[in-house]
Design a protein around this motif. Structure first.
Motif, mmCIF file in Angstrom:
data_model
loop_
_atom_site.group_PDB
_atom_site.id
_atom_site.type_symbol
_atom_site.label_atom_id
_atom_site.label_comp_id
_atom_site.label_asym_id
_atom_site.label_seq_id
_atom_site.Cartn_x
_atom_site.Cartn_y
_atom_site.Cartn_z
ATOM 1 N N LEU A 544 48.009 96.605 31.732
ATOM 2 C CA LEU A 544 48.504 96.137 30.439
ATOM 3 C C LEU A 544 49.384 94.903 30.598
ATOM 4 O O LEU A 544 49.270 93.939 29.824
ATOM 5 N N LEU A 545 50.245 94.915 31.582
ATOM 6 C CA LEU A 545 51.095 93.747 31.835
ATOM 7 C C LEU A 545 50.238 92.542 32.209
ATOM 8 O O LEU A 545 50.498 91.413 31.774
ATOM 9 N N ASP A 546 49.230 92.773 33.021
ATOM 10 C CA ASP A 546 48.320 91.695 33.411
ATOM 11 C C ASP A 546 47.604 91.128 32.185
ATOM 12 O O ASP A 546 47.464 89.911 32.032
ATOM 13 N N LEU A 547 47.162 92.032 31.301
ATOM 14 C CA LEU A 547 46.449 91.588 30.102
ATOM 15 C C LEU A 547 47.364 90.784 29.181
ATOM 16 O O LEU A 547 46.964 89.742 28.629
ATOM 17 N N ILE A 548 48.618 91.237 29.011
ATOM 18 C CA ILE A 548 49.571 90.496 28.171
ATOM 19 C C ILE A 548 49.785 89.099 28.736
ATOM 20 O O ILE A 548 49.844 88.110 27.998
ATOM 21 N N SER A 549 49.877 89.009 30.054
ATOM 22 C CA SER A 549 50.096 87.700 30.678
ATOM 23 C C SER A 549 48.922 86.758 30.439
ATOM 24 O O SER A 549 49.086 85.534 30.447
ATOM 25 N N GLN A 550 47.748 87.305 30.238
ATOM 26 C CA GLN A 550 46.557 86.477 30.035
ATOM 27 C C GLN A 550 46.347 86.082 28.574
ATOM 28 O O GLN A 550 45.886 84.975 28.285
ATOM 29 N N VAL A 551 46.640 86.991 27.647
ATOM 30 C CA VAL A 551 46.188 86.769 26.273
ATOM 31 C C VAL A 551 47.295 86.445 25.276
ATOM 32 O O VAL A 551 47.004 85.974 24.174
ATOM 33 N N HIS A 552 48.546 86.694 25.616
ATOM 34 C CA HIS A 552 49.576 86.472 24.607
ATOM 35 C C HIS A 552 49.722 84.971 24.329
ATOM 36 O O HIS A 552 49.873 84.170 25.260
ATOM 37 N N PRO A 553 49.665 84.570 23.062
ATOM 38 C CA PRO A 553 49.713 83.139 22.735
ATOM 39 C C PRO A 553 51.068 82.484 22.998
ATOM 40 O O PRO A 553 51.146 81.264 23.129
ATOM 41 N N ASP A 554 52.142 83.291 23.081
ATOM 42 C CA ASP A 554 53.471 82.752 23.364
ATOM 43 C C ASP A 554 53.628 82.631 24.893
ATOM 44 O O ASP A 554 53.626 83.631 25.616
ATOM 45 N N LYS A 555 53.782 81.410 25.384
ATOM 46 C CA LYS A 555 53.839 81.188 26.833
ATOM 47 C C LYS A 555 55.024 81.895 27.472
ATOM 48 O O LYS A 555 54.963 82.335 28.628
ATOM 49 N N GLN A 556 56.144 81.996 26.751
ATOM 50 C CA GLN A 556 57.316 82.669 27.302
ATOM 51 C C GLN A 556 57.057 84.153 27.499
ATOM 52 O O GLN A 556 57.455 84.752 28.496
ATOM 53 N N VAL A 557 56.347 84.759 26.532
ATOM 54 C CA VAL A 557 56.004 86.175 26.662
ATOM 55 C C VAL A 557 55.032 86.366 27.821
ATOM 56 O O VAL A 557 55.169 87.302 28.617
ATOM 57 N N ALA A 558 54.043 85.485 27.919
ATOM 58 C CA ALA A 558 53.073 85.590 29.018
ATOM 59 C C ALA A 558 53.782 85.481 30.368
ATOM 60 O O ALA A 558 53.462 86.222 31.313
ATOM 61 N N LYS A 559 54.744 84.578 30.444
ATOM 62 C CA LYS A 559 55.501 84.416 31.685
ATOM 63 C C LYS A 559 56.323 85.664 31.993
ATOM 64 O O LYS A 559 56.381 86.128 33.139
ATOM 65 N N ALA A 560 56.955 86.239 30.982
ATOM 66 C CA ALA A 560 57.731 87.473 31.170
ATOM 67 C C ALA A 560 56.829 88.612 31.626
ATOM 68 O O ALA A 560 57.235 89.459 32.438
ATOM 69 N N ALA A 561 55.611 88.656 31.113
ATOM 70 C CA ALA A 561 54.674 89.710 31.512
ATOM 71 C C ALA A 561 54.290 89.565 32.979
ATOM 72 O O ALA A 561 54.154 90.562 33.692
ATOM 73 N N ARG A 562 54.114 88.324 33.437
ATOM 74 C CA ARG A 562 53.788 88.114 34.857
ATOM 75 C C ARG A 562 54.946 88.562 35.751
ATOM 76 O O ARG A 562 54.724 89.159 36.813
ATOM 77 N N ARG A 563 56.183 88.296 35.314
ATOM 78 C CA ARG A 563 57.347 88.756 36.091
ATOM 79 C C ARG A 563 57.388 90.284 36.134
ATOM 80 O O ARG A 563 57.646 90.882 37.194
ATOM 81 N N ALA A 564 57.143 90.901 34.985
ATOM 82 C CA ALA A 564 57.167 92.363 34.928
ATOM 83 C C ALA A 564 56.064 92.962 35.785
ATOM 84 O O ALA A 564 56.260 93.991 36.454
ATOM 85 N N LEU A 565 54.907 92.313 35.799
ATOM 86 C CA LEU A 565 53.795 92.802 36.618
ATOM 87 C C LEU A 565 54.160 92.737 38.102
ATOM 88 O O LEU A 565 53.871 93.671 38.869
ATOM 89 N N PHE A 566 54.803 91.648 38.499
ATOM 90 C CA PHE A 566 55.230 91.523 39.893
ATOM 91 C C PHE A 566 56.185 92.657 40.269
ATOM 92 O O PHE A 566 56.078 93.267 41.341
ATOM 93 N N LYS A 567 57.135 92.957 39.366
ATOM 94 C CA LYS A 567 58.092 94.042 39.636
ATOM 95 C C LYS A 567 57.386 95.387 39.735
ATOM 96 O O LYS A 567 57.701 96.211 40.604
ATOM 97 N N ALA A 568 56.417 95.621 38.819
ATOM 98 C CA ALA A 568 55.699 96.895 38.826
ATOM 99 C C ALA A 568 54.924 97.075 40.123
ATOM 100 O O ALA A 568 54.907 98.164 40.708
ATOM 101 N N ARG A 569 54.288 96.002 40.576
ATOM 102 C CA ARG A 569 53.522 96.094 41.821
ATOM 103 C C ARG A 569 54.435 96.230 43.031
ATOM 104 O O ARG A 569 54.106 96.929 43.991
ATOM 105 N N SER A 570 55.573 95.585 42.975
ATOM 106 C CA SER A 570 56.512 95.675 44.087
ATOM 107 C C SER A 570 57.127 97.065 44.187
ATOM 108 O O SER A 570 57.400 97.570 45.284
ATOM 109 N N ALA A 571 57.330 97.674 43.020
ATOM 110 C CA ALA A 571 57.952 99.006 43.009
ATOM 111 C C ALA A 571 57.017 100.046 43.614
ATOM 112 O O ALA A 571 57.456 101.027 44.178
#
Length: 571
Positions: A544-571
Motif C-alpha cells: 500500500l505504501l508503495d502504491l501511494i508513492s506511485q499514484v498519489h498526485p501530490d508529490k509531497q505525499v508520494a515522497k512521504a510514502a516512499r520514506r514510510a515504505l523504507f521504514k517499514a522494510r527496514s523494520a
C-alpha cells in the motif's frame, strides 16, 4: 517499440487518472477508458508534448491510427469521439492544452468533421470481425461447443449445487470408475503393452472379464471390437489409476485399489479428473468423417439438459441434436442415420459416469451431473450463476460468494444462511472464517459488518475474536459500542489497522478508486497517517505504501510514502 510504449504509458498515467476524476463530475456521459489508446498513440505518433494537439494530427489519429489498434470497434463507434472531446475539454479547462495547439473550438470542429468517417470505419471493422468469428466457428465448432449457448446460460436462474458429502457419496457409486479401478488393478505393477494393439487377444479377454464387459463375437481381431474397453482404459489413465512405466510398460497407481476413497475431497478430486471422459460417449463409426460430424454430441446433450432446467424428454432432445448435427456439418444427417441411435451411446456413458438418469423416457441430470456440467461450462470460460446450496454453504463460501454479488443479492444470501443458524453460532462461524486468512481484508470487513448487526448475541464471538490480531480492531470496536463490561477500548493501532483494511479493499478496485479514496481524506491527513501507519504489522502495509508513492498526485505525499515504505522494510 515496446519500450517506447511503456515509457509513453508511464508518462500518461497520472494525467489520465486526473482526467478520470474530472470526467466523473464534468462529463459523466463519456467513457474515460476509451481515451487511453487515443492519448497513447497521439503521444507516440504525433507529439512528444502531451498537451499539444493539432486538427490534422487529430484527424490522422482517428482515421488512420485508431482503426489499426482499437480492440472493440463497437464501443469505439459509440463512445470514442465523445470521450476524446471530453479529454480535450479537460486539457483546456485545466490549462494543459499547450501553446501552439489548435483551439478547443477548432479541435471540436474537427471531431464533428470526422465523425461519420470514423463510425463507418468502426462498423466496417465490426462486420469483418463478425465474418471472421462466423468463419472460425464454422471451422472449429462442433456439437459440444458451449459458446453458442453463452447468453442462454448467463440468463439461467441461480443453480444450487449439492453439498460435497452428497456428491461424494454419489461418486463412490459410479460404475465406470469402479470398472476403471478393476482394469487398473488387473494391469498390475508393470504390464508390457504393444505398439499396434495395447493388449494381445488373450489379454483383452482377461481385461473384459476383469471389468465385467461382454466378449464380442467377431471374425477380426478382438482388440478392434471392444471400444468400450478402450474407453475404460483411457478413463483409468484420466483418473490417474494407470500411469506409463519404463520400457513400454504401464502400471497401476499404488492407491487405486482403495477406491472408493474414505475422504470426500479425494473422491471428488478423482471424479473430476475423469470428467472430460464425457467425450467418450460420442458415437464411433467406421467412417472417420462421419464420426467427426457427430463430435461433441455428449457435451451438446449435457448443455441442452442444463438449459432445459435439468430434465427433458429424450425423444425431443434427440430430435434437437439431430437438427443441430445436420445444420453444423454437411455430413451430419448422414452420420446420424449411419449411427442408428447416436444418442444411445452418450446416454449410456453419462449414466455410467453418474451424470444422468433415464426414467420413463425423461432424461435428467443427477446432482453429480449438474456439478459436472457446471465445471465444463466454467472450463469454457462461460458465465453461469451456480452457487452452493444454502444449507451446505460454509461461512467462508458465503463471504467469498457475497463479495462477487450485487448488494441486494448478497443480503438475500446472508439472510437465508442466517435463518438456518442461531445468531451466536452464525457470529462464531463468520468470524472464524474471517480469521482463516489474515491477508484477506475484504472477507474480514464483510464478516465484521454482518456480525455487527447481530447485537448482544455476537458478544461471545467478538470476545473470542480479540485473540486474533486481524480481528481484534473490529472486536474491540464492537464490544466498546455494545458497552460490554471489561472490554478493551480500541487503540490508535486498531484504528490504523481498520484504515489499512479499507485501503486494501480500495486498491483492489483499481488505481482510480484508490486515488479517489486518498483524495477523500486529503493530503494532510494522508501525510499524518504515513508517519505512523508503517509500524502496523498488516499483511499489505508495504504494498500500500508503495502504491501511494506511485499514484498519489501530490508529490509531497508520494515522497512521504516512499520514506514510510523504507521504514517499514527496514523494520
Amino acid at each position: 517499440m515496446t519500450d517506447r510504449i511503456e515509457v509513453a504509458a508511464t508518462e500518461l498515467r497520472p494525467l489520465l487518472e486526473e482526467f478520470i476524476m474530472w470526467a466523473r463530475a464534468n462529463a459523466p456521459g463519456s467513457d474515460p477508458e476509451l481515451v487511453g489508446p487515443a492519448a497513447l498513440w497521439h503521444r507516440l505518433a504525433f507529439s512528444q508534448d502531451l498537451g499539444t494537439w493539432k486538427r490534422a494530427d487529430l484527424r490522422n489519429l482517428l482515421l488512420d491510427r485508431m482503426p489499426k489498434v482499437v480492440e472493440d470497434p463497437d464501443a469505439a463507434a459509440d463512445g470514442m469521439l465523445p470521450a476524446v472531446d471530453a479529454y480535450l475539454t479537460f486539457l483546456s479547462q485545466t490549462g494543459r492544452l499547450a501553446k501552439g495547439s489548435d483551439s478547443l473550438a477548432d479541435l471540436q470542429a474537427e471531431l464533428d468533421d470526422v465523425e461519420d468517417e470514423f463510425v463507418d470505419l468502426m462498423e466496417e471493422m465490426l462486420d469483418d470481425s463478425e465474418g471472421d468469428d462466423e468463419a472460425e466457428a464454422a471451422e472449429s465448432g462442433d456439437l459440444g461447443d458451449f459458446e453458442p449457448f453463452a447468453d442462454e446460460l448467463a440468463d439461467l436462474d441461480t443453480i444450487r449445487l449439492r453439498p460435497d458429502s452428497e456428491l461424494a457419496a454419489a461418486a463412490r457409486e459410479v460404475p465406470l470408475v469402479a470398472k476403471a479401478r478393476d482394469l487398473a488393478v488387473w494391469v498390475g505393477s508393470g504390464r508390457r503393452v504393444g505398439e499396434d494393439t495395447l493388449l494381445t487377444d488373450a489379454e483383452v479377454e482377461e481385461a473384459l472379464r476383469a471389468t465385467g464387459l461382454p466378449s464380442p463375437e467377431t471374425d477380426g481381431p478382438i482388440a478392434e471390437a471392444v471400444p468400450q474397453l478402450w474407453n475404460i482404459w483411457n478413463l483409468a489413465v484420466d483418473l490417474e489409476f494407470l500411469e506409463p512405466g519404463e520400457a513400454g510398460t504401464v502400471a497401476v497407481q499404488d492407491d487405486t485399489s482403495e477406491w472408493p476413497f474414505d475422504d470426500d475431497e479425494d473422491v471428488l478430486d478423482a471424479w473430476m479428473l475423469g470428467l472430460h471422459s464425457v467425450d467418450y460417449g460420442d458415437p464411433e463409426l467406421e467412417d472417420d468423417d462421419l464420426t467427426m460430424a457427430l463430435a461433441g454430441l455428449t457435451r451438446g446433450l449435457l448443455v441442452r439438459l442444463l438449459l432445459a432446467g435439468g430434465s427433458c424428454d429424450l425423444g425431443e432432445l434427440s430430435r434437437d441434436l439431430a437438427e443441430a448435427a445436420a445444420e453444423l456439418d454437411e455430413l451430419g444427417a448422414d452420420a446420424w442415420e449411419a449411427a442408428g441411435d447416436p444418442v444411445a451411446s452418450a446416454v449410456e456413458w453419462l449414466t455410467g459416469y453418474g451424470m444422468v438418469a433415464l426414467d420413463d423416457g425423461t432424461l435428467r441430470l443427477t446432482p453429480l451431473g449438474t456439478e459436472g456440467v457446471i465445471h465444463l461450462v466454467d472450463d469454457a470460460d462461460i458465465e453461469v450463476d451456480a452457487r452452493p446450496a444454502i444449507e451446505s454453504m460454509s461461512a467462508h463460501e458465503l463471504l467469498a460468494l457475497s463479495a462477487e454479488l450485487p448488494e441486494e443479492e448478497a443480503d438475500a444470501e446472508f439472510a437465508a444462511w442466517m435463518r438456518l443458524r442461531e445468531p451466536a453460532k452464525a457470529a462464531e462461524e463468520l468470524l472464524d472464517a474471517a480469521a482463516e486468512d489474515e491477508s484477506d481484508a475484504l472477507i474480514r470487513v464483510q464478516a465484521a459488518s454482518v456480525v455487527g448487526t447481530l447485537g448482544e448475541a455476537a458478544v461471545p464471538a467478538w470476545q473470542a475474536a480479540l485473540k486474533q490480531s486481524s480481528l481484534r480492531p473490529y472486536a474491540a470496536t464492537q464490544l466498546s459500542q455494545l458497552g460490554v463490561e471489561g472490554a478493551p477500548e480500541p487503540t490508535t493501532d486498531d484504528t490504523h489497522w481498520l484504515i489499512l483494511d479499507m485501503w486494501t479493499i480500495s486498491a483492489g478496485l483499481g488505481r482510480s478508486e484508490f486515488v479517489s479514496s486518498l483524495r477523500d481524506i486529503g493530503p494532510d491527513m494522508v501525510n499524518s497517517l504515513l508517519e505512523v501507519i508503517w509500524k502496523i504489522p498488516h499483511a499489505h502495509v508495504e504494498e500500500l505504501l508503495d502504491l501511494i508513492s506511485q499514484v498519489h498526485p501530490d508529490k509531497q505525499v508520494a515522497k512521504a510514502a516512499r520514506r514510510a515504505l523504507f521504514k517499514a522494510r527496514s523494520a
